[in-house]
Scaffold this motif. Structure first.
Motif, PDB file in Angstrom:
ATOM      1  N   THR A 197       0.827  -1.206   0.000  1.00  0.00           N
ATOM      2  CA  THR A 197       0.000   0.000   0.000  1.00  0.00           C
ATOM      3  C   THR A 197       0.860   1.253   0.000  1.00  0.00           C
ATOM      4  OG1 THR A 197      -1.765  -1.166   1.160  1.00  0.00           O
ATOM      5  CG2 THR A 197      -1.829   1.227   1.244  1.00  0.00           C
ATOM      6  N   ALA A 198       2.053   1.158   0.616  1.00  0.00           N
ATOM      7  CA  ALA A 198       2.965   2.302   0.662  1.00  0.00           C
ATOM      8  C   ALA A 198       3.730   2.488  -0.638  1.00  0.00           C
ATOM      9  CB  ALA A 198       3.945   2.140   1.817  1.00  0.00           C
ATOM     10  N   GLY A 199       3.423   1.690  -1.649  1.00  0.00           N
ATOM     11  CA  GLY A 199       4.015   1.889  -2.969  1.00  0.00           C
ATOM     12  C   GLY A 199       5.277   1.101  -3.237  1.00  0.00           C
ATOM     13  N   LEU A 200       5.598   0.121  -2.389  1.00  0.00           N
ATOM     14  CA  LEU A 200       6.807  -0.665  -2.582  1.00  0.00           C
ATOM     15  C   LEU A 200       6.516  -1.925  -3.383  1.00  0.00           C
ATOM     16  CD1 LEU A 200       8.382  -0.305   0.970  1.00  0.00           C
ATOM     17  CD2 LEU A 200       8.717   1.144  -1.051  1.00  0.00           C
ATOM     18  N   SER A 201       7.536  -2.426  -4.058  1.00  0.00           N
ATOM     19  CA  SER A 201       7.405  -3.632  -4.871  1.00  0.00           C
ATOM     20  C   SER A 201       8.370  -4.690  -4.341  1.00  0.00           C
ATOM     21  CB  SER A 201       7.703  -3.312  -6.338  1.00  0.00           C
ATOM     22  OG  SER A 201       9.033  -2.834  -6.480  1.00  0.00           O
ATOM     23  N   GLU A 202       8.345  -5.858  -4.966  1.00  0.00           N
ATOM     24  CA  GLU A 202       9.201  -6.990  -4.566  1.00  0.00           C
ATOM     25  C   GLU A 202       9.028  -7.301  -3.077  1.00  0.00           C
ATOM     26  OE1 GLU A 202      13.262  -6.895  -6.151  1.00  0.00           O
ATOM     27  OE2 GLU A 202      12.650  -5.191  -7.419  1.00  0.00           O
ATOM     28  N   VAL A 203       7.798  -7.177  -2.605  1.00  0.00           N
ATOM     29  CA  VAL A 203       7.515  -7.364  -1.176  1.00  0.00           C
ATOM     30  C   VAL A 203       7.515  -8.855  -0.839  1.00  0.00           C
ATOM     31  CG1 VAL A 203       5.787  -7.067   0.642  1.00  0.00           C
ATOM     32  CG2 VAL A 203       6.219  -5.217  -1.006  1.00  0.00           C
ATOM     33  N   ALA A 204       8.178  -9.200   0.249  1.00  0.00           N
ATOM     34  CA  ALA A 204       8.181 -10.567   0.758  1.00  0.00           C
ATOM     35  C   ALA A 204       8.383 -10.514   2.263  1.00  0.00           C
ATOM     36  CB  ALA A 204       9.271 -11.405   0.083  1.00  0.00           C
ATOM     37  N   CYS A 264       9.737  -8.179   7.051  1.00  0.00           N
ATOM     38  CA  CYS A 264       9.119  -7.882   5.758  1.00  0.00           C
ATOM     39  C   CYS A 264       9.950  -6.825   5.046  1.00  0.00           C
ATOM     40  CB  CYS A 264       7.685  -7.389   5.972  1.00  0.00           C
ATOM     41  SG  CYS A 264       6.761  -7.133   4.432  1.00  0.00           S
ATOM     42  N   TRP A 265      10.143  -7.010   3.750  1.00  0.00           N
ATOM     43  CA  TRP A 265      10.947  -6.066   2.987  1.00  0.00           C
ATOM     44  C   TRP A 265      10.261  -5.739   1.658  1.00  0.00           C
ATOM     45  CZ3 TRP A 265      11.977 -11.081   4.070  1.00  0.00           C
ATOM     46  CH2 TRP A 265      12.106 -11.974   3.014  1.00  0.00           C
ATOM     47  N   GLY A 266      10.530  -4.517   1.202  1.00  0.00           N
ATOM     48  CA  GLY A 266       9.999  -4.075  -0.086  1.00  0.00           C
ATOM     49  C   GLY A 266      10.914  -3.028  -0.674  1.00  0.00           C
ATOM     50  N   ARG A 267      10.829  -2.861  -1.985  1.00  0.00           N
ATOM     51  CA  ARG A 267      11.760  -1.995  -2.713  1.00  0.00           C
ATOM     52  C   ARG A 267      11.032  -0.835  -3.364  1.00  0.00           C
ATOM     53  NH1 ARG A 267      15.851  -3.824  -7.643  1.00  0.00           N
ATOM     54  NH2 ARG A 267      17.547  -2.361  -7.139  1.00  0.00           N
TER      55      ARG A 267
END
Length: 272
Positions: A197-204, A264-267
């Protein structure tokens, strides 16, 4: 965690130092392993939010090296002394008192923003996560690690006898105190959706769940000693029960665990 924002566990108490040492032993290898797998850290500009103790920021400084930068912030920087005295092979470290709820993000963007066991304690947690995500530069990473006590609420999953039963009763009291302070006991599992929702991709995301260790027992004992007055004042445990639990922790091989830690991480998408 300072009480200025209503946090339950005060960094200024003596037991906070023991808790930070136990956290470092339990969680630093897990956290650093995940950060290493994001890619090379050399030269990155990093922000460690609500660091509490010095171990993780020092390890980050060594990883990013002299061409990188590490900013370490917390409401209470008492336990972060000495971090700025880095070696020639480590990044320069800046320690800053900062309120992540009320203050603007320091600096003009970061390649890596990390927070461990911070947001779960903040009523404004979703807003703060968006703020942290916005502080990530294009191509950079946001890594949030938070507990999910509702996912596994017991201190002793193998409740074999009176010692384990007492440990679990006192852990229920601890969870009740957290809930009274606005802690979301199921927050960890919501992180993937929040990062997207915060606009990050490649979330895992992954979970770390130490079943038992001396560090688990030390963390439990330090936490209970720190919360002794709140537990007894709230009728959640008697002084005798707390004394017995602390004795059990020191004299028995209690298989005490922690709540699962969700990492949790996102790019932020690279430009172009």
């Amino acid at each position: 965690m300072a009480t200025e924002n209503g946090y339950l566990l005060d960094n200024r108490q003596r037991e906070a130092g023991r808790r930070f040492e136990a956290f470092a032993e339990l969680f630093d290898p897990w956290t650093l392993g995940r950060l290493d797998r994001l890619g090379p850290l050399t030269g990155l500009r990093c922000w460690d939010v609500g660091a509490g103790g010095p171990s993780l920021p020092a390890a980050l400084a060594a990883r990013v090296g002299p061409t990188g930068q590490v900013l370490v912030t917390d409401l209470d920087t008492t336990w972060l002394t000495g971090l700025t005295d880095t070696s020639a092979d480590a990044a320069p470290v800046t320690v800053l008192r900062h309120d992540v709820v009320r203050d603007q993000p320091p600096g003009d963007g970061f390649d890596l923003v990390h927070a461990r066991l911070v947001l779960v304690h903040l009523p404004e947690r979703a807003q703060v996560l968006r703020t942290l995500a916005a502080a990530v530069r294009p191509g950079g990473w946001l890594v949030i690690e938070d507990a999910d006590p509702a996912l596994q609420p017991l201190a002793c999953p193998d409740e074999r006898g009176p010692a384990e039963e007492l440990a679990n009763r006192i852990r229920r009291g601890f969870r009740a105190l957290l809930a009274e302070r606005g802690v979301d006991l199921a927050f960890g599992r919501t992180l993937p959706a929040l990062l997207r929702t915060a606009g990050l991709s490649e979330v895992a995301a992954e979970a770390y769940f130490p079943v038992t260790s001396p560090a688990c027992r030390e963390l439990e004992a330090a936490t209970v000693r720190q919360l002794r007055e709140q537990l007894t004042a709230g009728g959640l445990a008697t002084a005798a029960e707390i004394d017995q639990h602390l004795t059990n922790l020191s004299e028995q091989e209690l298989d005490v665990t922690t709540a699962p830690l969700i990492t949790c991480w996102g790019r932020r998408a690279p430009q172009g």
